[in-house]
Structures are given as structure tokens and as C-alpha cells.
Write a protein that holds these residues in place. Structure first.
Motif, mmCIF file in Angstrom:
data_model
loop_
_atom_site.group_PDB
_atom_site.id
_atom_site.type_symbol
_atom_site.label_atom_id
_atom_site.label_comp_id
_atom_site.label_asym_id
_atom_site.label_seq_id
_atom_site.Cartn_x
_atom_site.Cartn_y
_atom_site.Cartn_z
ATOM 1 N N LEU A 377 0.855 -1.182 0.000
ATOM 2 C CA LEU A 377 0.000 0.000 0.000
ATOM 3 C C LEU A 377 0.893 1.234 0.000
ATOM 4 O O LEU A 377 1.465 1.615 1.019
ATOM 5 C CB LEU A 377 -0.917 0.010 1.232
ATOM 6 C CG LEU A 377 -1.854 -1.195 1.417
ATOM 7 C CD1 LEU A 377 -2.746 -0.988 2.630
ATOM 8 C CD2 LEU A 377 -2.695 -1.430 0.168
ATOM 9 N N GLU A 378 1.040 1.836 -1.189
ATOM 10 C CA GLU A 378 1.839 3.057 -1.289
ATOM 11 C C GLU A 378 1.130 4.181 -0.540
ATOM 12 O O GLU A 378 -0.064 4.110 -0.241
ATOM 13 C CB GLU A 378 2.023 3.440 -2.764
ATOM 14 C CG GLU A 378 2.652 2.360 -3.628
ATOM 15 C CD GLU A 378 4.159 2.254 -3.464
ATOM 16 O OE1 GLU A 378 4.746 3.140 -2.788
ATOM 17 O OE2 GLU A 378 4.754 1.304 -4.013
ATOM 18 N N GLN A 379 1.846 5.248 -0.271
ATOM 19 C CA GLN A 379 1.296 6.302 0.565
ATOM 20 C C GLN A 379 0.000 6.897 0.037
ATOM 21 O O GLN A 379 -0.835 7.338 0.815
ATOM 22 C CB GLN A 379 2.338 7.416 0.754
ATOM 23 C CG GLN A 379 3.505 7.018 1.653
ATOM 24 C CD GLN A 379 3.105 6.920 3.106
ATOM 25 O OE1 GLN A 379 2.070 6.379 3.452
ATOM 26 N NE2 GLN A 379 3.936 7.446 3.985
ATOM 27 N N LYS A 380 -0.193 6.938 -1.264
ATOM 28 C CA LYS A 380 -1.395 7.541 -1.829
ATOM 29 C C LYS A 380 -2.556 6.560 -1.945
ATOM 30 O O LYS A 380 -3.633 6.925 -2.421
ATOM 31 C CB LYS A 380 -1.089 8.153 -3.200
ATOM 32 C CG LYS A 380 -0.167 9.358 -3.141
ATOM 33 C CD LYS A 380 0.005 9.995 -4.511
ATOM 34 C CE LYS A 380 0.891 11.232 -4.434
ATOM 35 N NZ LYS A 380 1.065 11.890 -5.752
ATOM 36 N N ASP A 381 -2.362 5.333 -1.495
ATOM 37 C CA ASP A 381 -3.429 4.341 -1.602
ATOM 38 C C ASP A 381 -4.606 4.758 -0.717
ATOM 39 O O ASP A 381 -4.436 4.993 0.476
ATOM 40 C CB ASP A 381 -2.913 2.965 -1.162
ATOM 41 C CG ASP A 381 -3.827 1.837 -1.581
ATOM 42 O OD1 ASP A 381 -5.035 1.896 -1.238
ATOM 43 O OD2 ASP A 381 -3.370 0.895 -2.253
ATOM 44 N N PRO A 382 -5.803 4.868 -1.283
ATOM 45 C CA PRO A 382 -6.966 5.304 -0.501
ATOM 46 C C PRO A 382 -7.298 4.400 0.675
ATOM 47 O O PRO A 382 -7.961 4.827 1.630
ATOM 48 C CB PRO A 382 -8.104 5.334 -1.527
ATOM 49 C CG PRO A 382 -7.640 4.491 -2.667
ATOM 50 C CD PRO A 382 -6.153 4.627 -2.695
ATOM 51 N N LYS A 383 -6.837 3.155 0.633
ATOM 52 C CA LYS A 383 -7.100 2.242 1.747
ATOM 53 C C LYS A 383 -6.497 2.773 3.047
ATOM 54 O O LYS A 383 -7.044 2.549 4.132
ATOM 55 C CB LYS A 383 -6.523 0.851 1.442
ATOM 56 C CG LYS A 383 -7.245 0.087 0.360
ATOM 57 C CD LYS A 383 -6.622 -1.291 0.171
ATOM 58 C CE LYS A 383 -7.320 -2.070 -0.938
ATOM 59 N NZ LYS A 383 -6.678 -3.404 -1.140
#
Length: 400
Positions: A377-383
Motif C-alpha cells: 500500500l503506497e502512501q497515496k493508496d486510498p485504503k
């Protein structure tokens, strides 16, 4: 704090009277809580400018607490002052100690109608819904920028922007320092509310700690509100009594937690701003905001004629250590060379993108898998902005 609130209410009452009589010219000199900052020559317009108007740009900032709280509000106020000091075409108006009620709507109207603000930064989480949403519809030509609010395309008014930083990167680094300094391996986290931004800090702090000390644990206690000094002191003392020897927090003002930790003879890591002066022996490092960068960029964009409304300013602005949204506090005297080296190495890999904090497999503290073995989960992942769990190693629950 009580005195300032009385002054704020008094000013709003005066403004309503002035609006009724159209005596707009007097308001620039009224009150102290919402007056021009006086920094950086903000009363004078720059020659020309990218917009070609040469007129000053009035920008309003609203804080839920005092500007000298050693925490959330101070970090934003320092960012606003830093921005205003850079540009002599900025006129800064501010109001502090504004609760998350209709009072903030009154403050925003005052800044727009009386001070002529073209952009408003209501910084507290609870200002967003319904107050910013409502005022944005009333004033479609004004741009509203909120720290942490979630912009939804097609649902949120186009003159609202959301900005926030990946300060959990700095918390991850602080967790490494905490784990390598702790003798017991027991860390403590005093938190306000179990919202995604807070949970992300708790979890990243713990993941950082366990990356260098797999047996490390983090006890989390939620106080239920952003400013609960008595509960914050009680939580910190309770943690010390349980053998926890490093504490941190995510509350509006870390002052009580830092001072209590120092008085009890344990270590601490800070949040929002630098609290080293509050705990000269026990302060290890901290996760600090660096809002001057983002506020300066937004101000320049607005002055150049860009806007949220036409999409030339992004509705969602995010960044981490690399982007200058946040930083790691200087190391305190108790931090070992080993801890410094490990923390610096982690910081470097976070900045070059080779370290992804939420890289599988990650389990929650109930044993469930929240990030799959082959998932990142990259930093911009909405999760990550919908986080509703605590990771393995955190002692506590989202419910309290």
C-alpha cells in the motif's frame, strides 16, 4: 484560554453590528485574534506579481486552540507565519481558540465579508463537516483548504481542497528510535480519537519499532477528544506505572504528555512541533509538520491566478518527508549512535521510495491479515485513509 474566547465572541458581535450599519472600514483595526499578522511586510503589495494585479492577497487561518500550544495549532500557525514572511503581497488574518461549532462558520464569514479573504484555512478536523461544506456553497468564489478532509469528486464543492502530509513516515522513524532506546520494549501512545489519521500514526510508529525490535509493543489509550489535558496526564502516568518507558502521542497539544514523561523520568517522542524544550533529558526525537512549504506553494498558486475551481490547484495535496510536508526532530542527548544510524537509514529509504511501510504481510492485533503477503500500500493508496484497525503489537482497541 477563557479570556481569548470572550474576546473572540465579542469581536463577532461587533462585526455583526458593523455589517448591519455597513461600517466596513473600521473592522481592520478590531480585535486581536483575527488581526493582520504584521510579519513579512504583509500590509504592502508586491510590485506586479504573476497575477499582474499587485493587490495584496488576504488569507485566513483558523485554529481550534491557542497558537502556542507546542502542538497542532502551533505547527499550523508557524507555517502560516513562515508563508506570510516570504511574500510581501500576503495579508494574513488569524483567529485562535475557535471551537468546532457554528462559531467557526461565523469566523469564516467574518474573514470573507470583513477582511476580504480569498482563501481560508480552517485547520481543525471537525471544521469540515458541516461547516466548511456549508460555507463553500455560500461563497463559491472563495477557496477553502482543509487539513485532512476527504475531497470526493462530484460530491464535495469544487472550491474545497484537502491537504495533509504523510507524517506517519516520521512516526515510523521515531518508533525506531523509541524501540532502540527503551529498556523494556514497552512503548506508550496517548491518542485523541480513533480516526484513520490517528490510527495510521499509531500503526506506523509500532511498525517502525518492530522493524528493529520484533518484541516491542505499543499500549494505546484514546482520550476521546483533541484536548483533554487531565486525561492525557492520567494516561501517561498509568503507562509509566505499567513499566512503559517511552511515550508519544497524537493530541492537539503534546505539552502535558511530554512534561509528565519528563517528570516521571521516562523518555518521549514528540508530535506536531518540536517539544525538546519541554523534556530536555528525555526527548528522543519527534514527528513534526513543516507547513510553511505547502502554504507557500498554495499562496503562490492563488496569486498566479490558479484555483481549485478550475482544477489548476489539485483538490487533494499530499506529501511526506521527501516533499517537505513533515520532518524528523533533531535527536536528543539520550539517543545512541546505533539508534541514530538505524533511524537515518530508514529515513533515507522512505525518502527514496524503496521502503513501503504497509508492505505485506501485515496483521492486525486480532490476528487478521490487513495487507496481503504480496501487497504494497503506497502512501497515496486510498485504503490507508480509511484505516480502521490496529496492527499486531499494539495493545488496545479502536473502541477505546
Amino acid at each position: 484560554m477563557g479570556r481569548k474566547r470572550i474576546l473572540n465572541v465579542s469581536r463577532r458581535q461587533v462585526i455583526r453590528g458593523l455589517l448591519a450599519t455597513s461600517a466596513f472600514g473600521l473592522t481592520a483595526k478590531l480585535g486581536t485574534a483575527c488581526s493582520p499578522s504584521g510579519t513579512g511586510g504583509t500590509d504592502a503589495a508586491a510590485e506586479g506579481g504573476a497575477s499582474g494585479s499587485g493587490d495584496p492577497l488576504t488569507i485566513g487561518f483558523i485554529y481550534v486552540g491557542p497558537k502556542d500550544d507546542y502542538g497542532y495549532n502551533q505547527a499550523h500557525a508557524e507555517g502560516a507565519a513562515g508563508m506570510a514572511a516570504k511574500f510581501n503581497w500576503v495579508k494574513l488574518v488569524e483567529e485562535a481558540n475557535v471551537p468546532e461549532t457554528t462559531a467557526v462558520a461565523e469566523s469564516m464569514r467574518s474573514m470573507i465579508d470583513i477582511d476580504g479573504a480569498k482563501a481560508i484555512f480552517p485547520t481543525s478536523f471537525g471544521y469540515f463537516d458541516p461547516h466548511i461544506l456549508k460555507l463553500a456553497e455560500e461563497y463559491p468564489d472563495v477557496q477553502f483548504f482543509h487539513a485532512g478532509g476527504l475531497y470526493q469528486e462530484g460530491k464535495t464543492p469544487k472550491n474545497i481542497g484537502s491537504y495533509f502530509g504523510y507524517i506517519d513516515e516520521a512516526q515510523y522513524v521515531a518508533g525506531i528510535v523509541a524501540a532502540l532506546t527503551s529498556k523494556s520494549g514497552k512503548l506508550g501512545f496517548v491518542a485523541a480519537k480513533p480516526i484513520p489519521q490517528v490510527l495510521r500514526n499509531v500503526n506506523s510508529y509500532t511498525l517502525g519499532a518492530r522493524s528493529v525490535r520484533p518484541d516491542a509493543t505499543t499500549q494505546v489509550l484514546f482520550t476521546g477528544n483533541w484536548a483533554e489535558p487531565i486525561k492525557e496526564a492520567e494516561a501517561t502516568n498509568s503507562m509509566v506505572d505499567q513499566g512503559i518507558d517511552v511515550v508519544t502521542c497524537h493530541v492537539d497539544s503534546p505539552k502535558v504528555v511530554m512534561e509528565t514523561a519528563e517528570r516521571r523520568g521516562i523518555f518521549c517522542t514528540g508530535y506536531h512541533a518540536n517539544q525538546a524544550a519541554l523534556a530536555p533529558k528525555g526527548y528522543l526525537t519527534g514527528a513534526e509538520w513543516d507547513w510553511t512549504n505547502i502554504y507557500s506553494k498554495i499562496a503562490e498558486d492563488i496569486y498566479a491566478g490558479k484555483s481549485l475551481q478550475d482544477g489548476t490547484i489539485d483538490h487533494i495535496l499530499r506529501g511526506g518527508l521527501k516533499d517537505g510536508f513533515c520532518k524528523v526532530s533533531d535527536y536528543g542527548p539520550a539517543v545512541s549512535a546505533e539508534a541514530k544510524a538505524a533511524a537515518d537509514a530508514a529515513k533515507a529509504t522512505l525518502m527514496d521510495g524503496s521502503l513501503v511501510i504497509y508492505s505485506g504481510e501485515v496483521k492486525d492485533n486480532k490476528g487478521g491479515v490487513v495487507v496481503g503477503a504480496n501487497e504494497k500500500l503506497e502512501q497515496k493508496d486510498p485504503k490507508l485513509e480509511q484505516m480502521d484497525y490496529l496492527v499486531e503489537g499494539v495493545i488496545g482497541s479502536v473502541g477505546g
